[in-house]
Design a protein around this motif. Structure first.
Motif, mmCIF file in Angstrom:
data_model
loop_
_atom_site.group_PDB
_atom_site.id
_atom_site.type_symbol
_atom_site.label_atom_id
_atom_site.label_comp_id
_atom_site.label_asym_id
_atom_site.label_seq_id
_atom_site.Cartn_x
_atom_site.Cartn_y
_atom_site.Cartn_z
ATOM 1 N N GLY A 79 1.294 29.657 -3.523
ATOM 2 C CA GLY A 79 1.132 31.189 -3.257
ATOM 3 C C GLY A 79 1.608 32.034 -3.426
ATOM 4 O O GLY A 79 3.220 31.579 -2.170
ATOM 5 N N LEU A 80 1.869 32.748 -3.560
ATOM 6 C CA LEU A 80 3.568 34.548 -3.313
ATOM 7 C C LEU A 80 2.942 35.385 -3.065
ATOM 8 O O LEU A 80 1.401 35.329 -3.741
ATOM 9 C CB LEU A 80 3.996 34.197 -4.454
ATOM 10 N N GLY A 81 2.968 35.930 -2.215
ATOM 11 C CA GLY A 81 2.727 37.625 -0.789
ATOM 12 C C GLY A 81 3.906 38.051 -0.437
ATOM 13 O O GLY A 81 4.657 37.900 0.352
ATOM 14 N N ASN A 82 3.714 39.549 -1.257
ATOM 15 C CA ASN A 82 4.014 40.161 -0.560
ATOM 16 C C ASN A 82 6.010 40.112 -0.655
ATOM 17 O O ASN A 82 6.671 40.367 0.547
ATOM 18 C CB ASN A 82 4.183 40.524 0.656
ATOM 19 N N GLY A 83 6.090 39.723 -2.122
ATOM 20 C CA GLY A 83 7.193 39.315 -2.124
ATOM 21 C C GLY A 83 8.147 40.541 -3.951
ATOM 22 O O GLY A 83 7.044 41.135 -4.266
ATOM 23 N N LEU A 99 -1.735 34.815 -6.585
ATOM 24 C CA LEU A 99 -0.603 36.691 -5.795
ATOM 25 C C LEU A 99 -0.727 37.408 -4.720
ATOM 26 O O LEU A 99 -1.863 37.619 -5.551
ATOM 27 C CB LEU A 99 0.534 36.395 -7.102
ATOM 28 N N ASP A 100 -0.434 37.896 -3.995
ATOM 29 C CA ASP A 100 -1.069 38.739 -3.000
ATOM 30 C C ASP A 100 0.023 39.820 -2.909
ATOM 31 O O ASP A 100 1.604 39.242 -2.602
ATOM 32 C CB ASP A 100 -1.625 38.681 -1.877
ATOM 33 N N GLY A 101 0.040 41.282 -3.359
ATOM 34 C CA GLY A 101 1.027 41.895 -3.436
ATOM 35 C C GLY A 101 2.087 41.211 -3.958
ATOM 36 O O GLY A 101 3.655 41.814 -3.763
ATOM 37 N N TYR A 102 2.445 41.238 -5.483
ATOM 38 C CA TYR A 102 3.324 39.979 -6.267
ATOM 39 C C TYR A 102 4.492 40.836 -7.237
ATOM 40 O O TYR A 102 3.439 42.050 -7.480
ATOM 41 C CB TYR A 102 2.547 39.304 -6.943
ATOM 42 N N ASP A 103 5.090 41.305 -7.180
ATOM 43 C CA ASP A 103 6.426 42.604 -7.560
ATOM 44 C C ASP A 103 7.080 41.225 -8.302
ATOM 45 O O ASP A 103 7.779 40.911 -7.558
ATOM 46 C CB ASP A 103 6.814 43.230 -6.855
ATOM 47 N N ALA A 104 8.109 41.432 -9.483
ATOM 48 C CA ALA A 104 8.420 40.395 -10.051
ATOM 49 C C ALA A 104 8.525 41.841 -11.759
ATOM 50 O O ALA A 104 8.086 42.259 -12.409
ATOM 51 C CB ALA A 104 7.834 39.210 -10.483
#
Length: 163
Positions: A79-83, A99-104
């Motif tokens: 789980g990756l969130g707000n990162g 993924l929640d609010g995921y930015d890459a």
């Protein structure tokens, strides 16, 4: 069990056979975490390089910023969130990727039987490969990236989320 809050290390290596690893409000140059059985939770941290290997257990990175991230799990959810991530590579055998609010800038996700679900804010390049998992992704109205999705027998559901 290992837990720590409010710290800074240039190089960190944590290994746990059985137990939880939890880090909060930390700053790393390079962090490597390896667990056999137990969850890994990194909250409000930043790192230049993150490498996580988990045999059995969930991996959660929340409010996490990293230039380069690699996560490998055999059985467990990621789980990756707000990162914010520069380059992220995630590989699971039988675990979901949420993924929640995921930015890459770039993301590569490979699963054998796990689903990939969540909300993507603005990745530039997004690659998903799954054998039998479902890929379901709403993207926000700022989306400017490219999806490259491959599946052998799973479903792919993409939608454009406005507002």
């Amino acid at each position: 069990n290992f837990a720590s809050s409010g710290f800074s290390f240039s190089k960190s290596k944590l290994t746990a056979t059985s137990g939880e690893v939890g880090l909060e409000n930390g700053s790393f140059g390079e962090v490597k975490i390896n667990t056999t059985s137990g969850n890994i939770v990194l909250d409000c941290c930043e790192a230049s390089t993150t490498e996580i290997t988990a045999t059995s257990g969930n991996v959660v990175l929340y409010d996490y910023d990293a230039a380069e991230t690699k996560i490998v799990t055999t059985s467990g959810e990621v789980g990756l969130g707000n990162g914010s991530f520069g380059e992220a590579k995630i590989n699971t055998t039988s675990g979901d990727v949420v993924l929640d609010g995921y930015d890459a800038a770039t993301t590569e996700i490979t699963t054998t039987s796990g689903d990939v679900i969540g909300t993507v804010t603005a990745p530039k390049g997004f690659f998903v490969q799954t054998v039998s998992g479902t890929v379901e992704y709403p993207v926000n109205d700022d989306w400017t990236g490219t999806f490259d999705v491959h599946t052998d027998s799973g479903d792919v559901k993409l939608s454009y989320q406005i507002g």
